[in-house]
Design an enzyme around this catalytic site. Sequence first.
Site, PDB file in Angstrom:
ATOM      1  N   SER A  60     -21.211 -38.995 -69.582  1.00  0.00           N
ATOM      2  CA  SER A  60     -22.358 -39.416 -70.200  1.00  0.00           C
ATOM      3  C   SER A  60     -22.194 -41.561 -70.195  1.00  0.00           C
ATOM      4  CB  SER A  60     -23.578 -39.411 -70.798  1.00  0.00           C
ATOM      5  OG  SER A  60     -24.971 -39.842 -71.076  1.00  0.00           O
ATOM      6  N   ASP A  84     -28.209 -31.244 -63.402  1.00  0.00           N
ATOM      7  CA  ASP A  84     -28.005 -32.296 -64.258  1.00  0.00           C
ATOM      8  C   ASP A  84     -29.327 -33.430 -63.093  1.00  0.00           C
ATOM      9  OD1 ASP A  84     -28.402 -35.300 -65.207  1.00  0.00           O
ATOM     10  OD2 ASP A  84     -25.479 -34.897 -65.567  1.00  0.00           O
ATOM     11  N   HIS A 142     -28.380 -32.950 -67.894  1.00  0.00           N
ATOM     12  CA  HIS A 142     -26.859 -33.662 -68.400  1.00  0.00           C
ATOM     13  C   HIS A 142     -26.430 -33.127 -69.857  1.00  0.00           C
ATOM     14  CE1 HIS A 142     -25.372 -37.622 -68.432  1.00  0.00           C
ATOM     15  NE2 HIS A 142     -26.217 -37.686 -69.732  1.00  0.00           N
TER      16      HIS A 142
END
Lengths: 374, 374
Positions: free
Chosen positions: A154, A325, A358
């Site tokens: 991320s 995700d 995610h």
Amino acid sequence: MSDSFNRSGASPPSKLVEPTYEGNFVLDGSLALDCGRELVAPTLHYAVYGRLNAARDNAVLVCHALSGSALVGSWWPEIFAPGAVLSIERDFVVCINMLGSCYGSTGPGAVDPATGSPYGPDFPLVGVRDNVRAQARLLDSLGIRRLRLALGGSLGGMQALEWAIQHPDRVERALVIGVAPLSAMGLALNHLQRQAIQHDPEWTGGRYLPQRPPRRGLSLARQIAMISYKSAPLFNERYGRNPDRSGEDPYVAEGALGGLIGGRFDIGGYLDHQGKRFVDRFDANAYLAILRAMDTWDPARGFESPEAAFGRIRARLSFVGISTDWLFPAEDVRRFAEVIRQACAPVDYREMVSDHGHDAFLAEQAELVRLLQS
Amino acid sequence: MSDSFNRSGASPPSKLVEPTYEGNFVLDGSLALDCGRELVAPTLHYAVYGRLNAARDNAVLVCHALSGSALVGSWWPEIFAPGAVLSIERDFVVCINMLGSCYGSTGPGAVDPATGSPYGPDFPLVGVRDNVRAQARLLDSLGIRRLRLALGGSLGGMQALEWAIQHPDRVERALVIGVAPLSAMGLALNHLQRQAIQHDPEWTGGRYLPQRPPRRGLSLARQIAMISYKSAPLFNERYGRNPDRSGEDPYVAEGALGGLIGGRFDIGGYLDHQGKRFVDRFDANAYLAILRAMDTWDPARGFESPEAAFGRIRARLSFVGISTDWLFPAEDVRRFAEVIRQACAPVDYREMVSDHGHDAFLAEQAELVRLLQS
């Protein structure tokens, strides 16, 4: 698993890895920021694991995500499992809390030397590139010239890739997990979260007292984020349309405010629980500061073209997309990796199959390790 | 197209269709509700288009979605286009504002006969099945025994299918667009929207004055809903990572609250615009009341099994899924249609290919009409 574990949806914790050292580094002089402002003598809080070898060629930089800290051994322990990605015996692992955060590095809660009072809403925009610039000065002070590996998921992946672009001669390999420049949907989700905090009267324009933070606004922001970190299949499997496990009944007129609100479904109870946990550990202004670093990350910004930016890279790059995700869709990550491959260096792309969305790089660490070993 | 059209993302309006009659129907006596409470002499606001023929076999019921009204000719005009789904010459079209809404039917803003003051937060849970029960009494009063067709999208589709289950002998055909029982992710999105409204201090526990509504909370709720109505591909194509068209710059420290908030991206400006437009036309308590009708719709509830519920259906059913809908994913609609097919009647499923997400049944009406004609 305790009810709290059921609620948090977290895996049972694996053995945490303790740092060799945890401390602060104060930058000598000021840090110029891309936004045009500067931070005077900012502090970077960091942790190290293992020892730098004589050849100084075993350094690894782990970059954390939005609400992470320098203690990578605590939030990413399975990366250190025997035979996994990192080894305390072999590697010298450094993890640095981001500027803007509330875990030791200079952020909105810190005192602005210029005014003698906390930055609060006047904390400047500190982007991913600004963080990398500051991190490089810390690595210099540690005698680390070159990184065997820079990695993160991320927002952490944004930093790892930015390192490979800004310091091509200092990064041998970069591992970028579940990330690409934020899409319009991602920018939208952050826009909603900002409003949730700003609308809380306790936020008071960012000048709230530490003992009176905007708890409800930050909780809602975290809940908005949680739906983007997880996936619809996971929510269906775990919570479905079940009434809240506390026994509330969504189908009657009783419950909070009878007809208008009523009893919660289990997914509502889960989100409330996540929001409550988060406000106990994070600061609202720090959250806003880091959301903005995430929003504004554009690795080609300031270069003549994306090719000019990515063409600088000398590191071997590995990208990981996550099948479910929807904040950073696997297809976006794959396409982003392809753009970079065409501009430069060898790039490989792998896909993690997970229902966790995610969050999979944190929620299914063993799976991630397996994928990286394959 | 005007800037406002660019902002709203709406297609240029087609010619609106005027109703033959628009008025109120007051139920004689009370309406018993599934939640155990009742509404005393509630009002249904409705509109009709065309005329009921002598055989009384040309009646069509259109059911509206969350923020819709009885004026289907205004929000779904292309359904009335020559050769499209409905014809004012051939059909007698009835559209009824949902109970709980703020467009003429009894909702939280109406006066509770029991107290003489507005229901406000005491407005009971009025579900989809309760609405169908009330609608049946209005159709009785209009001399309509049987519907040639009942149709709707989203929450309107829930009502159309509920009609086919509750009144098998009164519905010849039902058209259910972009809907299935709300998934855990859908319940989560509604949970977030409720909090956005409840957290607004102007909401005052649901007892706000009409001239002081919770504007910021309702705006945020609408913005959360908007991201679930549209799709990531559409947002990328329309807004991408562009700065807000007003000229705000997300990359500098200036702008609202400098470093913490900063200039908006274009998607942020779009969402703010959508929120502002919505608070000018909708009531916060009505929004909460109808969210709950959406949350609690479970067509098999109260039956021994889903088969027992769906086995009652005698209508020909058509389901439409929308390729980029992530609030009611096409796959959920297809699977739901399959469950019903196995329990009963002939069911066909069609998929609308569109970048508009859930909103496609309103945003791309011509496409929907083409699909239904095929």
